[in-house]
Design a protein around this motif. Structure first.
Motif, mmCIF file in Angstrom:
data_model
loop_
_atom_site.group_PDB
_atom_site.id
_atom_site.type_symbol
_atom_site.label_atom_id
_atom_site.label_comp_id
_atom_site.label_asym_id
_atom_site.label_seq_id
_atom_site.Cartn_x
_atom_site.Cartn_y
_atom_site.Cartn_z
ATOM 1 N N SER A 507 8.047 51.877 90.689
ATOM 2 C CA SER A 507 7.842 51.571 89.274
ATOM 3 C C SER A 507 8.687 50.374 88.766
ATOM 4 C CB SER A 507 7.784 52.579 88.327
ATOM 5 O OG SER A 507 9.048 53.108 88.125
ATOM 6 N N SER A 508 7.955 49.403 87.891
ATOM 7 C CA SER A 508 8.588 48.397 87.167
ATOM 8 C C SER A 508 9.439 48.796 86.058
ATOM 9 C CB SER A 508 7.558 47.155 86.732
ATOM 10 O OG SER A 508 7.008 47.653 85.696
ATOM 11 N N ILE A 509 10.647 48.192 85.983
ATOM 12 C CA ILE A 509 11.285 48.679 84.501
ATOM 13 C C ILE A 509 10.832 48.336 83.400
ATOM 14 C CG2 ILE A 509 13.509 48.289 86.226
ATOM 15 C CD1 ILE A 509 13.950 45.615 84.882
ATOM 16 N N LYS A 510 11.068 49.068 82.532
ATOM 17 C CA LYS A 510 10.613 48.880 80.990
ATOM 18 C C LYS A 510 11.814 48.303 80.191
ATOM 19 C CE LYS A 510 7.197 51.687 82.276
ATOM 20 N NZ LYS A 510 5.997 51.003 82.496
ATOM 21 N N GLU A 511 12.847 48.033 80.735
ATOM 22 C CA GLU A 511 13.626 47.262 79.749
ATOM 23 C C GLU A 511 14.706 46.434 80.813
ATOM 24 O OE1 GLU A 511 16.627 45.884 77.318
ATOM 25 O OE2 GLU A 511 17.152 47.531 78.732
ATOM 26 N N ASN A 512 15.114 45.374 80.385
ATOM 27 C CA ASN A 512 15.820 44.374 81.336
ATOM 28 C C ASN A 512 16.924 44.040 80.506
ATOM 29 O OD1 ASN A 512 16.646 43.087 83.383
ATOM 30 N ND2 ASN A 512 15.400 41.155 82.860
ATOM 31 N N GLY A 513 17.576 44.841 79.773
ATOM 32 C CA GLY A 513 19.121 44.467 79.331
ATOM 33 C C GLY A 513 18.993 43.256 78.030
ATOM 34 N N GLY A 514 17.933 42.996 77.569
ATOM 35 C CA GLY A 514 17.606 42.050 76.462
ATOM 36 C C GLY A 514 17.092 40.979 77.103
ATOM 37 N N TYR A 515 17.031 40.607 78.499
ATOM 38 C CA TYR A 515 16.413 39.475 79.026
ATOM 39 C C TYR A 515 14.989 39.708 79.288
ATOM 40 C CZ TYR A 515 21.240 38.239 80.540
ATOM 41 O OH TYR A 515 22.438 37.985 80.797
ATOM 42 N N PRO A 516 14.074 38.859 79.326
ATOM 43 C CA PRO A 516 12.543 38.801 79.584
ATOM 44 C C PRO A 516 12.468 39.647 80.790
ATOM 45 C CG PRO A 516 13.172 36.480 79.182
ATOM 46 C CD PRO A 516 14.527 37.147 79.276
ATOM 47 N N LEU A 517 11.169 40.557 80.827
ATOM 48 C CA LEU A 517 10.971 41.181 82.031
ATOM 49 C C LEU A 517 10.813 40.428 83.161
ATOM 50 C CD1 LEU A 517 8.871 43.959 80.299
ATOM 51 C CD2 LEU A 517 11.243 44.431 81.123
ATOM 52 N N SER A 518 10.529 39.317 83.143
ATOM 53 C CA SER A 518 9.909 38.461 84.063
ATOM 54 C C SER A 518 11.638 37.879 84.886
ATOM 55 C CB SER A 518 9.190 37.321 83.617
ATOM 56 O OG SER A 518 10.010 36.595 82.648
ATOM 57 N N ASP A 519 12.556 38.254 84.039
ATOM 58 C CA ASP A 519 13.769 37.748 84.726
ATOM 59 C C ASP A 519 14.568 38.778 85.265
ATOM 60 O OD1 ASP A 519 15.681 35.890 85.379
ATOM 61 O OD2 ASP A 519 16.695 35.769 83.206
ATOM 62 N N VAL A 520 13.890 39.633 86.231
ATOM 63 C CA VAL A 520 14.512 40.586 87.199
ATOM 64 C C VAL A 520 13.958 40.359 88.508
ATOM 65 C CG1 VAL A 520 12.546 42.152 86.662
ATOM 66 C CG2 VAL A 520 15.028 42.946 87.473
ATOM 67 N N VAL A 521 14.669 40.709 89.501
ATOM 68 C CA VAL A 521 14.435 40.721 90.846
ATOM 69 C C VAL A 521 14.719 42.200 91.439
ATOM 70 C CG1 VAL A 521 14.231 38.057 91.111
ATOM 71 C CG2 VAL A 521 16.433 39.604 91.806
ATOM 72 N N TYR A 522 14.045 42.553 92.742
ATOM 73 C CA TYR A 522 14.473 43.865 93.372
ATOM 74 C C TYR A 522 14.878 43.378 94.637
ATOM 75 C CZ TYR A 522 11.699 45.450 89.320
ATOM 76 O OH TYR A 522 11.189 45.719 87.972
ATOM 77 N N TYR A 523 15.412 44.428 95.177
ATOM 78 C CA TYR A 523 15.726 44.682 96.866
ATOM 79 C C TYR A 523 16.001 45.953 97.114
ATOM 80 C CZ TYR A 523 20.937 44.626 95.985
ATOM 81 O OH TYR A 523 22.379 44.966 95.855
ATOM 82 N N VAL A 524 15.900 46.037 98.421
ATOM 83 C CA VAL A 524 15.729 47.779 98.909
ATOM 84 C C VAL A 524 16.976 47.865 99.807
ATOM 85 C CG1 VAL A 524 14.689 49.508 100.260
ATOM 86 C CG2 VAL A 524 13.616 48.222 98.807
ATOM 87 N N GLN A 525 18.009 48.858 99.489
ATOM 88 C CA GLN A 525 18.785 49.108 100.376
ATOM 89 C C GLN A 525 18.475 50.382 101.416
ATOM 90 O OE1 GLN A 525 22.238 50.095 97.794
ATOM 91 N NE2 GLN A 525 23.051 48.029 98.065
ATOM 92 N N TYR A 526 18.865 50.427 102.578
ATOM 93 C CA TYR A 526 18.346 51.635 103.616
ATOM 94 C C TYR A 526 19.521 51.759 104.411
ATOM 95 C CZ TYR A 526 16.603 47.841 106.517
ATOM 96 O OH TYR A 526 16.552 46.582 107.248
ATOM 97 N N LEU A 527 19.509 53.077 104.799
ATOM 98 C CA LEU A 527 20.453 53.730 105.799
ATOM 99 C C LEU A 527 19.875 54.814 106.840
ATOM 100 C CD1 LEU A 527 23.546 53.594 106.933
ATOM 101 C CD2 LEU A 527 23.665 55.523 105.049
ATOM 102 N N ALA A 528 20.010 54.639 107.958
ATOM 103 C CA ALA A 528 19.586 55.623 108.844
ATOM 104 C C ALA A 528 20.322 57.009 108.625
ATOM 105 C CB ALA A 528 19.534 55.221 110.477
#
Length: 681
Positions: A507-528
């Motif tokens: 789910s996309s975040i609802k609040e970006n710490g005061g920055y525009p919501l368009s000013d966020v990126v994501y990445y996934v961490q994974y481990l076996a």
């Protein structure tokens, strides 16, 4: 504005998916709306798939517009003279407008006190007596008071001179500069009586006298006496000339006429005499002020003493707070004025105990035995506290903020360079009044910008600017600001794992710490791992950054390797790490398995088959087999009446308790963790 909805419809049969229909539609999205759409599939056969979609699109608070792209300014903000851009709840003034609601008009730079602001940045003259771009050209000839203390000036238009003096009684002249009556010259002379000169007493004089006099104009004597006035016959040696003009130089001579026959006229020499009169008007030449006092200097030349010595003059200072509709050209008395005698004939005096930040009218009164005169009114503005400034813009980061304000335009009468800016800030939960300011930043620059460092992230602060001069301090309004913070927490809601391929949705975040919501990126961490708790200090694999809310990536592991996954959101202030979610690599169906041997007896069947060659990326030992069998019902593969043996790892089995003399159909089913694979009957 538009949203494309694509849906693929499948029919699941024994874990097999058969594509049935497609819905592919574009619907309109309108802000602040709640619309329901009924969508249909494209399959020609009946029934057609249908989908009901309800779309609610509402702007967050303090945002508006078709795409919720416009910030809503603060309450009572005059948006005809202000904006708030991407700062909802703020009120940022346009140039030449100020005040908490940006409703206060600011005059153009250089506009004098004779002009006012109407549209912001303009200079409209207060009345028709002032002109020029800055209303600093005086169009009123009477403002300089050419008629002196004893006359009232009236404007007569374009005629030269463009004013007329109406003199008070008993004064006259073009500028009401002299007194008409009771100015005299007393003359005494020696008798030319020859009897007296020879010591003969009691004999009458043998001559009569006449006094001739006229005004000396342009420093030229009228020796021909064309403009002279003459006395009547005088039979004594003294005379009083009356009805002369004040402060005027006269030429005078005495003519003696003998009583002999014929009479003889003897002219004396011309002498010059100047009448005394009221003093001329003094001139205030310098004014300076402090908080509650004013310093005055004035001048009065020797030619303006009215003919008296300076020690015969008296000076007084007359002053008052300027009332409404004050006549700066007035020359008459001032009943409401304060009067301070001055013992300083050198033209230097100090007024004390004045009220601060007030405009006073001040003039000098000078008097001698013949009368008095006054200087022109002069304005004296006592010093005051500086104006307050308004904060115009706040730009925050996670641990810092840049605050801007308009530079001071009025410093209480002091130079604009003689002001100290003090910047105050505190967390919002503290009282409005800060008695101590240990966290204040004190500035003495004039750039109109302050940088604040070492703030707490995601914290609401209030800020204000104080302006200080020698009189006191003025404070701006408190303005709220919030430092930037970390983004919201992303939450995984779907993990799909296939051979070497993982797709994760969150789910996309609802609040970006005061920055525009368009000013966020994501990445996934994974481990076996299959552990529920993943300790710190462990090295993870990660995907590349994405601005989307899903990602597909490759894992080079065999099924059914267990993994944990989590999503990390990133903005300029830092990262927010989601919770671990479990996922397991899924393989494919095993290869089909065919019977190689079938031996039947009366009620028993012994079957064997070859082991599978491919187990859908699972190890070969992760497969079980079972036999499906049924009484012959034709060539149908339908198996709702089938019997199933238990799963085994061997490639042979014996089935008992069959019905004798009955035709059966058999097939082998291979099963791995993903799905079964059905052989032929």
């Amino acid at each position: 504005a538009n949203l494309t909805i694509s849906v693929e419809i499948f029919d699941r049969i024994n874990k097999n998916l058969n594509h049935m229909d497609t819905i592919n539609s574009t619907v309109a999205v309108i802000s602040n709306s709640n619309i329901t759409y009924n969508l249909s599939g494209i399959r020609p056969a009946q029934p057609v798939s249908t989908l009901t979609v309800n779309i609610q699109y509402k702007c967050n608070s303090n945002w508006t517009g078709q795409y919720c792209q416009s910030a809503v300014c603060g309450p009572d903000c005059d948006e005809s003279h202000a904006h708030c851009e991407n700062q909802p709840g703020q009120c940022i003034c346009h140039d030449y407008w100020s005040g908490p609601n940006c409703s206060r008009c600011v005059k153009s730079i250089g506009c004098s006190a004779n002009g006012k602001c109407v549209q912001g940045g303009d200079c409209v003259c207060n009345d028709s007596t002032w002109g020029g771009d800055n209303c600093d050209i005086d169009l009123d000839p009477c403002r300089i008071q050419p008629c002196g203390y004893y006359g009232n000036c009236s404007n007569v238009g374009s005629v030269k001179p463009s004013y007329k003096c109406n003199c008070e009684t008993p004064f006259g002249g073009d500028h009401c500069q002299y007194r008409k009556a009771n100015l005299t010259i007393r003359l005494e002379w020696l008798d030319i009586n020859p009897n007296a000169s020879m010591g003969i007493v009691g004999q009458p004089s043998t001559a009569v006298y006449y006094v001739m006099y006229s005004v000396i104009k342009n420093n030229q004597l009228d020796t021909q006496c064309f403009t002279c006035l003459s006395s009547n016959e005088i039979n004594q040696t003294q005379y009083l000339i009356t009805n002369l003009q004040a402060n005027t130089r006269y030429q005078i001579r005495i003519t003696a006429v003998t009583k002999s026959v014929p009479p003889t006229a003897l002219d004396g020499d011309w002498i010059q005499a100047t009448t005394k009169g009221p003093p001329g008007a003094p001139e205030i030449i310098r004014l300076s002020t402090q908080q509650d006092r004013a310093y005055l200097e004035w001048s009065l030349t020797a030619e303006n003493t009215g003919g008296y010595n300076m020690d015969k003059l008296q000076f007084k200072i007359q002053y008052q707070i300027v009332p409404p509709l004050f006549n700066w050209n007035g020359r008459g008395s001032c009943q409401s004025c304060l009067l301070m005698p001055s013992s300083r004939n050198d033209g230097d005096e100090e007024l004390q105990n004045l009220q601060t930040n007030r405009t006073y009218a001040v003039r000098i009164i000078v008097s001698n035995p013949a009368g008095h005169n006054v200087s022109a009114w002069k304005a004296v503005i006592t010093k005051a506290r500086p104006d307050s400034v308004e904060i115009t813009q706040i730009t925050t980061a996670r641990r810092s903020a840049a605050v801007s304000w308009y530079l001071l335009r009025y410093n209480g009468g002091y130079p604009l360079t003689n002001v100290q800016y003090t910047f105050n800030y505190a967390t919002q939960n503290r009282p409005d009044v800060i008695t101590t300011c240990t966290t204040c930043i004190r500035l003495t620059n004039t750039t109109g910008t302050a940088m604040i460092a070492n703030l707490q992230g995601s914290t609401l602060y209030k800020v204000r600017v104080a302006t200080k001069n020698p009189v006191g301090t003025s404070l701006s309004h408190w303005i709220a600001m919030k430092t930037k913070g970390l983004p919201g927490l992303p939450v995984i809601f779907n993990i799909t794992v296939r051979i070497n391929t993982v797709t994760i949705h969150w789910s996309s975040i609802k609040e970006n710490g005061g920055y525009p919501l368009s000013d966020v990126v994501y990445y996934v961490q994974y481990l076996a791992t299959n552990d529920d708790f993943v300790g710190s200090g462990i090295s993870y694999d990660r995907t590349a950054n994405t601005s989307k809310t899903f990602v597909t990536f490759t894992i080079h592991q065999d099924a059914p390797t267990p993994y944990v996954f989590r999503v990390v959101s990133v903005n300029p202030a830092g990262i927010k790490i989601g919770n671990w979610k479990h996922g397991q690599i899924q393989g494919l169906q095993p290869s089909k398995c065919e019977l190689t041997s079938l031996i039947l007896s009366n009620t028993t069947a012994t079957l064997s088959w070859n082991p599978i060659a491919y187990n859908g990326e699972y190890p070969l030992n992760m497969v079980n087999y079972y036999i499906q069998y049924k009484i012959y019902d034709g060539e149908s593969d339908d198996c709702h009446l089938c019997s199933n043996t238990s799963g085994i790892a061997n490639t042979f089995i014996e089935i008992t308790d069959l019905m004798p003399d009955t035709l059966y159909r058999f097939r082998v089913v291979a099963v791995n963790p993903y799905a079964p694979s059905l052989g032929r009957f």
